[in-house]
Design an enzyme around this catalytic site. Structure first.
Site, PDB file in Angstrom:
ATOM      1  CE1 TYR A  27      -5.012   1.054  13.974  1.00 52.73           C
ATOM      2  CE2 TYR A  27      -2.980   1.574  12.816  1.00 52.73           C
ATOM      3  CZ  TYR A  27      -3.635   1.002  13.892  1.00 52.73           C
ATOM      4  OH  TYR A  27      -2.907   0.379  14.878  1.00 52.73           O
TER       5      TYR A  27
ATOM      6  CE  LYS B   6      -4.045   6.760   2.585  1.00 54.13           C
ATOM      7  NZ  LYS B   6      -3.595   5.441   2.971  1.00 54.13           N
TER       8      LYS B   6
ATOM      9  CG  HIS C 114      -0.373  10.368   7.004  1.00 51.25           C
ATOM     10  ND1 HIS C 114      -1.454   9.899   6.304  1.00 51.25           N
ATOM     11  CD2 HIS C 114       0.283   9.270   7.456  1.00 51.25           C
ATOM     12  CE1 HIS C 114      -1.455   8.567   6.343  1.00 51.25           C
ATOM     13  NE2 HIS C 114      -0.422   8.167   7.032  1.00 51.25           N
ATOM     14  NE  ARG C 115       2.270   6.372   3.096  1.00 47.82           N
ATOM     15  CZ  ARG C 115       1.636   6.045   4.238  1.00 47.82           C
ATOM     16  NH1 ARG C 115       2.247   6.124   5.389  1.00 47.82           N
ATOM     17  NH2 ARG C 115       0.392   5.608   4.224  1.00 47.82           N
TER      18      ARG C 115
ATOM     19  N   GLY D 299       0.836  -1.213   0.000  1.00 51.86           N
ATOM     20  CA  GLY D 299       0.000   0.000   0.000  1.00 51.86           C
ATOM     21  C   GLY D 299       0.859   1.247   0.000  1.00 51.86           C
ATOM     22  CE  LYS D 300       3.944   2.720   5.824  1.00 54.20           C
ATOM     23  NZ  LYS D 300       5.081   2.721   6.732  1.00 54.20           N
TER      24      LYS D 300
ATOM     25  CG  ASP E  48       7.755   5.257  11.872  1.00 51.92           C
ATOM     26  OD1 ASP E  48       7.604   4.042  11.668  1.00 51.92           O
ATOM     27  OD2 ASP E  48       7.452   5.796  12.951  1.00 51.92           O
ATOM     28  CB  SER E  49       3.099   6.781   8.938  1.00 46.77           C
ATOM     29  OG  SER E  49       3.086   5.444   8.484  1.00 46.77           O
TER      30      SER E  49
ATOM     31  CG  PHE F  22      -2.194   0.421   3.894  1.00 45.90           C
ATOM     32  CD1 PHE F  22      -2.113   1.411   2.937  1.00 45.90           C
ATOM     33  CD2 PHE F  22      -1.415   0.559   5.050  1.00 45.90           C
ATOM     34  CE1 PHE F  22      -1.282   2.512   3.114  1.00 45.90           C
ATOM     35  CE2 PHE F  22      -0.574   1.647   5.223  1.00 45.90           C
ATOM     36  CZ  PHE F  22      -0.505   2.633   4.248  1.00 45.90           C
TER      37      PHE F  22
HETATM   38  P1  IMP Z   1       4.877   2.031   9.884  1.00 47.18           P
HETATM   39  O1  IMP Z   1       4.973   3.436   9.380  1.00 47.18           O
HETATM   40  O2  IMP Z   1       5.235   1.048   8.840  1.00 47.18           O
HETATM   41  O3  IMP Z   1       5.576   1.836  11.189  1.00 47.18           O
HETATM   42  O4  IMP Z   1       3.339   1.739  10.138  1.00 47.18           O
HETATM   43  C1  IMP Z   1       2.556   2.464  11.026  1.00 47.18           C
HETATM   44  C2  IMP Z   1       1.183   1.890  11.225  1.00 47.18           C
HETATM   45  O5  IMP Z   1       0.235   2.903  10.932  1.00 47.18           O
HETATM   46  C3  IMP Z   1       0.808   0.673  10.406  1.00 47.18           C
HETATM   47  O6  IMP Z   1       0.013  -0.179  11.208  1.00 47.18           O
HETATM   48  C4  IMP Z   1      -0.016   1.208   9.294  1.00 47.18           C
HETATM   49  O7  IMP Z   1      -0.990   0.323   8.896  1.00 47.18           O
HETATM   50  C5  IMP Z   1      -0.607   2.453   9.916  1.00 47.18           C
HETATM   51  N1  IMP Z   1      -0.656   3.464   8.882  1.00 47.18           N
HETATM   52  C6  IMP Z   1       0.325   4.287   8.468  1.00 47.18           C
HETATM   53  N2  IMP Z   1      -0.079   5.041   7.430  1.00 47.18           N
HETATM   54  C7  IMP Z   1      -1.341   4.648   7.188  1.00 47.18           C
HETATM   55  C8  IMP Z   1      -2.288   5.030   6.206  1.00 47.18           C
HETATM   56  O8  IMP Z   1      -2.063   5.858   5.316  1.00 47.18           O
HETATM   57  N3  IMP Z   1      -3.462   4.395   6.269  1.00 47.18           N
HETATM   58  C9  IMP Z   1      -3.755   3.467   7.193  1.00 47.18           C
HETATM   59  N4  IMP Z   1      -2.922   3.058   8.113  1.00 47.18           N
HETATM   60  C10 IMP Z   1      -1.707   3.648   8.107  1.00 47.18           C
END
Ligand code: IMP
Length: 200
Positions: free
Chosen positions: A157, A178, A183-184, A13-14, A71-72, A155
């Site tokens: 949340y 989106k 945010h990303r 997804g990312k 990271d998010s 994906f």
């Molecule tokens: P990380 O950035 O890979 O550590 O993931 C952070 C968490 O936040 C993961 O569980 C992702 O599913 C969730 N997350 C981050 N960005 C999004 C988004 O754009 N949509 C939905 N969930 C996100």
């Protein structure tokens, strides 16, 4: 400087979001799929920025390439900002996206609060194989949490999050919306300005 960048994520997804946004920046991209032996970077930092930087440095040093990592997380006001930097591990190491969504909704119900305000936050970093940090950017998308999951795209949340100014969740909204407001995306748009400013 080479105009080739490793995208340091295994989240499809990312990857899709990142290549959609950076696709026309004049750079070529490869992903961790081409490096099956490279492990996963630790995410022990206290901030999204710390984690993005650590991951970018890890993937750059493991592959010898310039690497981008993000990271998010999702911050829910009624939960004091949780799950935040722990968003990926919120329901334990082997939990699914569905488990994390269910836990979030049950914690919100338990809190007794009617405040549904939340925000997604992302940091994106680019590091050189020698360890130098070249760029860090951050983006925030404000919104609210739904009472139940809605929508099938995206994906994580996404089915729980309605961005401010919309009536649909990230999992219901068309991908191009989106990709414009997330945010990303906001962090990546700043990253793109950096990439465009780099001379070959
Ligand atoms: P990380 O950035 O890979 O550590 O993931 C952070 C968490 O936040 C993961 O569980 C992702 O599913 C969730 N997350 C981050 N960005 C999004 C988004 O754009 N949509 C939905 N969930 C996100």
């Amino acid at each position: 400087m080479s105009k080739s960048l490793l995208l340091g994520t295994r989240n499809p997804g990312k990857l899709k979001e990142i290549t959609n946004i950076l696709g026309d920046s004049g750079w070529s991209f490869c992903s961790l799929e081409e490096f099956p032996n490279v492990g996963c970077a630790d995410e022990n930092g206290n901030t999204y920025g710390d984690n993005a930087i650590a991951k970018a440095r890890f993937y750059a040093s493991a592959t010898g390439l310039l690497a981008l990592a993000d990271d998010s997380g999702l911050e829910v006001e009624a939960l004091g900002g949780a799950p935040g930097v722990f968003s990926a591990r919120y329901a334990g190491e082997n939990a699914s996206d569905g488990d994390r969504r269910a836990l979030l909704l049950s914690e919100l119900a338990k809190s007794g609060s009617t405040d549904r305000k939340a925000r997604f936050v992302a940091a994106v970093a680019i590091a050189h194989a020698a360890g130098d940090l070249l760029n860090v950017s951050e983006g925030i998308c404000e919104g609210i949490i739904t009472l139940a999951p809605r929508g099938n795209s995206g994906f994580g949340y996404d089915p729980l999050f309605i961005p401010d100014g919309y009536n649909q969740t990230f999992a219901e909204l068309p991908e191009d919306i989106k990709n414009r407001i997330s945010h990303r995306s906001l962090a990546l748009m700043q990253t793109k300005l950096f990439l465009l400013s780099c001379k070959s």
